[in-house]
Structure formats: structure tokens, C-alpha cells
Design a protein around this motif. Sequence first.
Motif, PDB file in Angstrom:
ATOM      1  N   MET A 271     -33.506 -37.926  -6.956  1.00 49.06           N
ATOM      2  CA  MET A 271     -34.313 -38.788  -6.122  1.00 49.06           C
ATOM      3  C   MET A 271     -35.712 -38.904  -6.734  1.00 49.06           C
ATOM      4  O   MET A 271     -36.328 -37.918  -7.103  1.00 49.06           O
ATOM      5  CB  MET A 271     -34.395 -38.205  -4.706  1.00 49.06           C
ATOM      6  CG  MET A 271     -35.146 -39.084  -3.752  1.00 49.06           C
ATOM      7  SD  MET A 271     -34.823 -38.695  -2.034  1.00 49.06           S
ATOM      8  CE  MET A 271     -36.155 -37.583  -1.697  1.00 49.06           C
ATOM      9  N   GLN A 272     -36.203 -40.111  -6.824  1.00 46.43           N
ATOM     10  CA  GLN A 272     -37.515 -40.367  -7.402  1.00 46.43           C
ATOM     11  C   GLN A 272     -38.613 -39.984  -6.414  1.00 46.43           C
ATOM     12  O   GLN A 272     -38.525 -40.281  -5.225  1.00 46.43           O
ATOM     13  CB  GLN A 272     -37.629 -41.843  -7.760  1.00 46.43           C
ATOM     14  CG  GLN A 272     -38.924 -42.192  -8.443  1.00 46.43           C
ATOM     15  CD  GLN A 272     -38.975 -43.676  -8.796  1.00 46.43           C
ATOM     16  OE1 GLN A 272     -38.040 -44.417  -8.559  1.00 46.43           O
ATOM     17  NE2 GLN A 272     -40.081 -44.096  -9.377  1.00 46.43           N
ATOM     18  N   ASN A 273     -39.641 -39.317  -6.911  1.00 48.21           N
ATOM     19  CA  ASN A 273     -40.784 -38.927  -6.077  1.00 48.21           C
ATOM     20  C   ASN A 273     -41.695 -40.141  -5.917  1.00 48.21           C
ATOM     21  O   ASN A 273     -42.223 -40.653  -6.905  1.00 48.21           O
ATOM     22  CB  ASN A 273     -41.533 -37.756  -6.725  1.00 48.21           C
ATOM     23  CG  ASN A 273     -42.610 -37.211  -5.819  1.00 48.21           C
ATOM     24  OD1 ASN A 273     -42.681 -37.554  -4.651  1.00 48.21           O
ATOM     25  ND2 ASN A 273     -43.438 -36.356  -6.375  1.00 48.21           N
ATOM     26  N   THR A 274     -41.859 -40.607  -4.703  1.00 46.59           N
ATOM     27  CA  THR A 274     -42.713 -41.759  -4.456  1.00 46.59           C
ATOM     28  C   THR A 274     -44.016 -41.310  -3.817  1.00 46.59           C
ATOM     29  O   THR A 274     -44.087 -40.259  -3.178  1.00 46.59           O
ATOM     30  CB  THR A 274     -42.015 -42.777  -3.526  1.00 46.59           C
ATOM     31  OG1 THR A 274     -41.707 -42.140  -2.305  1.00 46.59           O
ATOM     32  CG2 THR A 274     -40.747 -43.314  -4.158  1.00 46.59           C
ATOM     33  N   VAL A 275     -45.031 -42.096  -3.985  1.00 50.72           N
ATOM     34  CA  VAL A 275     -46.361 -41.804  -3.462  1.00 50.72           C
ATOM     35  C   VAL A 275     -46.502 -42.459  -2.094  1.00 50.72           C
ATOM     36  O   VAL A 275     -46.097 -43.609  -1.889  1.00 50.72           O
ATOM     37  CB  VAL A 275     -47.443 -42.345  -4.421  1.00 50.72           C
ATOM     38  CG1 VAL A 275     -48.835 -42.127  -3.865  1.00 50.72           C
ATOM     39  CG2 VAL A 275     -47.294 -41.706  -5.792  1.00 50.72           C
ATOM     40  N   ALA A 276     -47.079 -41.713  -1.147  1.00 50.26           N
ATOM     41  CA  ALA A 276     -47.323 -42.287   0.173  1.00 50.26           C
ATOM     42  C   ALA A 276     -48.293 -43.449   0.042  1.00 50.26           C
ATOM     43  O   ALA A 276     -49.288 -43.364  -0.674  1.00 50.26           O
ATOM     44  CB  ALA A 276     -47.899 -41.231   1.113  1.00 50.26           C
ATOM     45  N   ARG A 277     -48.001 -44.523   0.705  1.00 50.68           N
ATOM     46  CA  ARG A 277     -48.881 -45.686   0.732  1.00 50.68           C
ATOM     47  C   ARG A 277     -49.793 -45.570   1.939  1.00 50.68           C
ATOM     48  O   ARG A 277     -49.374 -45.105   2.995  1.00 50.68           O
ATOM     49  CB  ARG A 277     -48.071 -46.975   0.814  1.00 50.68           C
ATOM     50  CG  ARG A 277     -47.136 -47.187  -0.347  1.00 50.68           C
ATOM     51  CD  ARG A 277     -47.933 -47.419  -1.638  1.00 50.68           C
ATOM     52  NE  ARG A 277     -47.072 -47.523  -2.784  1.00 50.68           N
ATOM     53  CZ  ARG A 277     -46.823 -48.669  -3.402  1.00 50.68           C
ATOM     54  NH1 ARG A 277     -47.354 -49.799  -2.978  1.00 50.68           N
ATOM     55  NH2 ARG A 277     -46.033 -48.674  -4.444  1.00 50.68           N
ATOM     56  N   PRO A 278     -51.035 -46.016   1.821  1.00 48.30           N
ATOM     57  CA  PRO A 278     -51.969 -45.866   2.942  1.00 48.30           C
ATOM     58  C   PRO A 278     -51.531 -46.665   4.165  1.00 48.30           C
ATOM     59  O   PRO A 278     -51.143 -47.826   4.053  1.00 48.30           O
ATOM     60  CB  PRO A 278     -53.289 -46.405   2.406  1.00 48.30           C
ATOM     61  CG  PRO A 278     -53.076 -46.742   0.974  1.00 48.30           C
ATOM     62  CD  PRO A 278     -51.628 -46.624   0.659  1.00 48.30           C
ATOM     63  N   VAL A 279     -51.582 -46.025   5.303  1.00 48.72           N
ATOM     64  CA  VAL A 279     -51.345 -46.720   6.568  1.00 48.72           C
ATOM     65  C   VAL A 279     -52.630 -47.473   6.896  1.00 48.72           C
ATOM     66  O   VAL A 279     -53.721 -46.904   6.877  1.00 48.72           O
ATOM     67  CB  VAL A 279     -50.987 -45.709   7.686  1.00 48.72           C
ATOM     68  CG1 VAL A 279     -50.893 -46.406   9.030  1.00 48.72           C
ATOM     69  CG2 VAL A 279     -49.685 -44.995   7.344  1.00 48.72           C
ATOM     70  N   GLN A 280     -52.513 -48.739   7.186  1.00 49.42           N
ATOM     71  CA  GLN A 280     -53.680 -49.589   7.397  1.00 49.42           C
ATOM     72  C   GLN A 280     -54.282 -49.457   8.791  1.00 49.42           C
ATOM     73  O   GLN A 280     -55.442 -49.775   8.994  1.00 49.42           O
ATOM     74  CB  GLN A 280     -53.309 -51.053   7.137  1.00 49.42           C
ATOM     75  CG  GLN A 280     -52.869 -51.308   5.718  1.00 49.42           C
ATOM     76  CD  GLN A 280     -53.964 -51.005   4.714  1.00 49.42           C
ATOM     77  OE1 GLN A 280     -55.064 -51.515   4.815  1.00 49.42           O
ATOM     78  NE2 GLN A 280     -53.662 -50.151   3.759  1.00 49.42           N
ATOM     79  N   GLY A 281     -53.500 -49.024   9.758  1.00 47.60           N
ATOM     80  CA  GLY A 281     -53.981 -48.915  11.128  1.00 47.60           C
ATOM     81  C   GLY A 281     -52.829 -49.098  12.091  1.00 47.60           C
ATOM     82  O   GLY A 281     -51.675 -49.254  11.696  1.00 47.60           O
ATOM     83  N   LEU A 282     -53.159 -49.092  13.341  1.00 52.44           N
ATOM     84  CA  LEU A 282     -52.155 -49.252  14.390  1.00 52.44           C
ATOM     85  C   LEU A 282     -51.835 -50.728  14.575  1.00 52.44           C
ATOM     86  O   LEU A 282     -52.740 -51.549  14.717  1.00 52.44           O
ATOM     87  CB  LEU A 282     -52.711 -48.688  15.713  1.00 52.44           C
ATOM     88  CG  LEU A 282     -51.832 -48.841  16.941  1.00 52.44           C
ATOM     89  CD1 LEU A 282     -50.612 -47.935  16.840  1.00 52.44           C
ATOM     90  CD2 LEU A 282     -52.630 -48.517  18.196  1.00 52.44           C
ATOM     91  N   HIS A 283     -50.564 -51.088  14.555  1.00 51.55           N
ATOM     92  CA  HIS A 283     -50.191 -52.448  14.945  1.00 51.55           C
ATOM     93  C   HIS A 283     -50.009 -52.493  16.455  1.00 51.55           C
ATOM     94  O   HIS A 283     -50.654 -53.256  17.143  1.00 51.55           O
ATOM     95  CB  HIS A 283     -48.914 -52.939  14.257  1.00 51.55           C
ATOM     96  CG  HIS A 283     -48.605 -54.346  14.640  1.00 51.55           C
ATOM     97  ND1 HIS A 283     -47.903 -54.673  15.784  1.00 51.55           N
ATOM     98  CD2 HIS A 283     -48.973 -55.508  14.076  1.00 51.55           C
ATOM     99  CE1 HIS A 283     -47.831 -55.981  15.890  1.00 51.55           C
ATOM    100  NE2 HIS A 283     -48.466 -56.515  14.860  1.00 51.55           N
ATOM    101  N   HIS A 284     -49.092 -51.645  16.950  1.00 46.32           N
ATOM    102  CA  HIS A 284     -48.948 -51.564  18.407  1.00 46.32           C
ATOM    103  C   HIS A 284     -48.354 -50.222  18.800  1.00 46.32           C
ATOM    104  O   HIS A 284     -47.686 -49.566  18.026  1.00 46.32           O
ATOM    105  CB  HIS A 284     -48.115 -52.718  18.975  1.00 46.32           C
ATOM    106  CG  HIS A 284     -46.654 -52.664  18.659  1.00 46.32           C
ATOM    107  ND1 HIS A 284     -46.111 -53.172  17.500  1.00 46.32           N
ATOM    108  CD2 HIS A 284     -45.600 -52.172  19.368  1.00 46.32           C
ATOM    109  CE1 HIS A 284     -44.802 -53.010  17.503  1.00 46.32           C
ATOM    110  NE2 HIS A 284     -44.456 -52.387  18.623  1.00 46.32           N
ATOM    111  N   PHE A 285     -48.655 -49.850  20.005  1.00 49.21           N
ATOM    112  CA  PHE A 285     -48.066 -48.695  20.663  1.00 49.21           C
ATOM    113  C   PHE A 285     -47.265 -49.279  21.815  1.00 49.21           C
ATOM    114  O   PHE A 285     -47.787 -50.114  22.563  1.00 49.21           O
ATOM    115  CB  PHE A 285     -49.170 -47.772  21.189  1.00 49.21           C
ATOM    116  CG  PHE A 285     -48.637 -46.647  22.029  1.00 49.21           C
ATOM    117  CD1 PHE A 285     -48.249 -45.463  21.442  1.00 49.21           C
ATOM    118  CD2 PHE A 285     -48.516 -46.782  23.406  1.00 49.21           C
ATOM    119  CE1 PHE A 285     -47.743 -44.420  22.215  1.00 49.21           C
ATOM    120  CE2 PHE A 285     -48.009 -45.757  24.182  1.00 49.21           C
ATOM    121  CZ  PHE A 285     -47.623 -44.573  23.580  1.00 49.21           C
TER     122      PHE A 285
END
Length: 180
Positions: free
Chosen positions: A1-15
Motif C-alpha cells: 500500500m502506498q503511503n499518502t500524505v494527508a491533505r489539508p481540511v479546508q473547513g467545515l462544510h456542514h454538520f
Amino acid sequence: MQNTVARPVQGLHHFAWRCRDAEETRQFYEDLLGLPLVHVIKKDHVPSTGEFCPYVHIFFRMRDGSCIAFFDLGDGVAALPSPNTPGWVNHIALRVASREDLHAMKARLEQHGVEVVGVTDHDGYIESIYFFDPNGFRLELTVEVAAPEAVQGFAAEAHAQLGRWTEEKRRAPAGSRGRA
């Protein structure tokens, strides 16, 4: 399995949360709190699972572009509280711009018959008020009151504090931690 880098979460869309009545919920969030209704999805089948469950999904937008959303399943039932969690734990905190806005919203809610707890000072970091929507969902309105350098200090100490808590839990005898 390839090690991938976490991508930044931009913010909350909805709760999203369950509501017992979409119109009652709209009146509270749009008319009382001032969050505009911006989208409604009505379906008979759940897109992610395919199961039959007629519902309406309603979205209210906040100034930062994020949303709070609700599902009305058409049965007049609100979400039940979790039996293993104190009532004050599960909530969503929505940010206001200033202490003045916090106090104004407290007064507005009380004028409309909503019981409000607070203003509560959280160790000089934030000040908050707490109340319930018509579905029994606990809301917090909060404003950050700490100076930027204090917030940076909190962040610098956060991992060490969490480590101390984790160690304290590990050392405590099973069942010795009560719920307040």
C-alpha cells in the motif's frame, strides 16, 4: 500500500443532525438565529446506502460559508440523547464576532422564550452561552476573548496537557472516574 500524505481540511462544510420538524427547525435557525435556509434536498432513498427512507435535508449557511444541516425523516421524532453521555457533552459551538454580539444574542434568545445558560468564561480562552433548539440539540454561541499571544501559548502547551490527562487516566483504577 502506498503511503499518502494527508491533505489539508479546508473547513467545515456542514454538520448534520436529526430534527423532528423541518419548518419548526427553519423558524428557529433562520428567523431567530438569522442563518438563511440555502438548500433543501428531498429524497425517498438514501444516496450513500440506497435504503428506502423518505426525508428532507435542510441547510442553513453561516457567514464563513459553512452550514448546519438537519434531516427530517417525516416521523415527528427528534434525535435521542445518548444514554452513556452527559447532556452537556454533545453540542455544536457557533462563533460570534464579539462579546457585544454574544450578549445581544443572549438577550434575543431570552426575549423569544429560550432558556439560556451563561455567559460562561472558559479559562480566559472563550466566553459562551448555551441553549437548546426545538429538537433538544444543545447549541453554544461563543467568542474567543484571549489575546493572540495567549492563544499561541495554549497551542504550545496543548500536547503536554493532553499527555498528562492520558497518563492520569492510565493510572486511575477502573471505574474510578465518575460523571459529573
